[in-house]
Write a protein that holds these residues in place. Structure first.
Motif, mmCIF file in Angstrom:
data_model
loop_
_atom_site.group_PDB
_atom_site.id
_atom_site.type_symbol
_atom_site.label_atom_id
_atom_site.label_comp_id
_atom_site.label_asym_id
_atom_site.label_seq_id
_atom_site.Cartn_x
_atom_site.Cartn_y
_atom_site.Cartn_z
ATOM 1 N N GLU A 1 3.769 -46.828 42.201
ATOM 2 C CA GLU A 1 3.009 -48.989 41.690
ATOM 3 C C GLU A 1 3.726 -49.594 42.148
ATOM 4 N N VAL A 2 5.089 -50.043 42.380
ATOM 5 C CA VAL A 2 5.339 -51.527 42.516
ATOM 6 C C VAL A 2 6.821 -51.185 43.813
ATOM 7 N N ALA B 1 5.613 -49.365 34.854
ATOM 8 C CA ALA B 1 6.348 -50.089 36.359
ATOM 9 C C ALA B 1 6.054 -51.226 36.235
ATOM 10 N N ARG B 2 4.432 -51.872 35.822
ATOM 11 C CA ARG B 2 4.196 -52.847 36.877
ATOM 12 C C ARG B 2 4.719 -54.160 35.846
ATOM 13 N N GLY B 3 5.369 -53.434 35.001
ATOM 14 C CA GLY B 3 5.748 -54.481 34.316
ATOM 15 C C GLY B 3 4.324 -55.218 33.426
ATOM 16 N N ASP B 4 3.438 -54.403 32.385
ATOM 17 C CA ASP B 4 1.847 -54.916 32.357
ATOM 18 C C ASP B 4 2.651 -55.211 31.140
ATOM 19 N N THR B 5 2.012 -56.842 31.035
ATOM 20 C CA THR B 5 2.345 -57.519 29.813
ATOM 21 C C THR B 5 1.259 -57.812 28.396
ATOM 22 N N ARG C 1 10.560 -39.598 36.253
ATOM 23 C CA ARG C 1 9.115 -39.585 36.401
ATOM 24 C C ARG C 1 9.534 -41.596 36.564
ATOM 25 N N LEU C 2 9.583 -42.120 35.368
ATOM 26 C CA LEU C 2 9.856 -43.113 35.901
ATOM 27 C C LEU C 2 9.980 -44.109 36.978
ATOM 28 N N ASP D 1 3.159 -46.121 34.114
ATOM 29 C CA ASP D 1 2.356 -46.263 35.423
ATOM 30 C C ASP D 1 2.449 -47.733 35.361
ATOM 31 N N ASP D 2 2.050 -48.452 33.312
ATOM 32 C CA ASP D 2 1.891 -49.624 33.112
ATOM 33 C C ASP D 2 3.775 -50.119 32.516
#
Length: 275
Positions: A50-51, A15-19, A42-43, A12-13
């Motif tokens: 998520e996005v 997929a959201r592009g967590d920097t 799953r991704l 999930d992180d």
């Protein structure tokens, strides 16, 4: 990572592009996704939840491109290289490997046809053997010679593992040629050129972590040519100050240089991902 698959939270992180995700975690995740279809599925589901904006954007782009793709003329199918070959060899390396083989043959021809006084008591094959692998090593990780360099450098498997694969490919091609040349000329034993060749290769890789592999390999080859090969060509004998490098008694020194080069590569193994 949890067990053999990526955890849901990490997917999930990503997929959201967590920097805030650590770089090594991102690279490990991407390397795992290359080989795990379940985690890729799953991704995809995580991206949709998520996005959702990305899924909508992809649908819009697909809807706009599909009519053009259907109308486009399909290119004739080409014979693809095996995947294992692409993993070990870059297309840019093939001409350089061919050139290296040609240089070996030319040195063998010089050894057979030139008078014994032309190079003194030193075989032309022995003169070039220590730096011959550097021609292929210089091309194995070159920004200018590989048209797909940016693509390769940005993949999760780029860095030292890929560089070592390509260097191994060079050695597998070059070393047997030198072995045959040494056997035909009878002017050198395998140990006389094998250790220097490996020592120069490991030194090029070690310096490559600082200045780039292509620059390091090219610089070492040019230095050897200027200091050893050129004076021998002009005077007909190896300079007395450098004659000791070809003596069997110096093999422990070459072995030490090889060990130091390998140690430097291992110590700076993380630096190769940013070349």
């Amino acid at each position: 990572m949890s067990g053999e698959h990526v955890s849901t939270r990490l997917l999930d992180d990503y997929a959201r592009g967590d920097t805030e995700m650590a770089v090594d975690v991102v690279w490990a995740l991407e390397a795992h996704l290359e080989t795990c279809a379940m985690c890729r599925s799953r991704l995809a589901a995580s991206v949709a939840t998520e996005v959702p904006g990305i899924a909508t954007l992809l649908d819009t782009v697909r809807a706009g491109l599909e009519p053009q793709l259907d109308a486009a003329v399909r290119a004739p199918s080409r014979r693809h290289r095996p995947r294992w070959l692409s993993a070990w060899l870059t297309p840019a390396t093939a001409p350089w490997l061919a050139m290296t083989v040609v240089v070996t043959l030319m040195a063998l021809l010089l050894d057979s046809l030139t008078p014994s006084t032309f190079f003194g008591d030193t075989s032309p094959v022995l003169l070039i053997a220590p730096v011959l692998p550097l021609c292929g090593v210089a091309a194995s990780w070159s920004r200018g010679l590989d048209p797909a360099y940016e693509l390769t450098a940005s993949t999760a498997r780029a860095g030292l593992p890929l560089l070592l694969r390509r260097t191994t490919t060079v050695l597998v091609v070059v070393l047997p040629g030198l072995l045959v040349a040494g056997w035909l000329t009878g002017a050198m034993t395998a140990a006389q050129w094998l250790l220097p060749s490996l020592a120069f290769t490991s030194t090029a890789l070690a310096l490559g972590g600082l200045v780039g592999v292509t620059r390091a390999a090219t610089g070492l080859a040019v230095a050897w040519g200027v200091v050893v090969v050129a004076p021998t060509w002009v005077t007909g004998h190896v300079p007395s100050a450098l004659r000791v490098v070809f003596q069997p008694g110096q093999l422990p020194v070459w072995g030490l240089l090889l060990a130091l080069g390998i140690g430097a590569v291992i110590a700076r193994r993380n630096a190769y991902s940013t070349l």
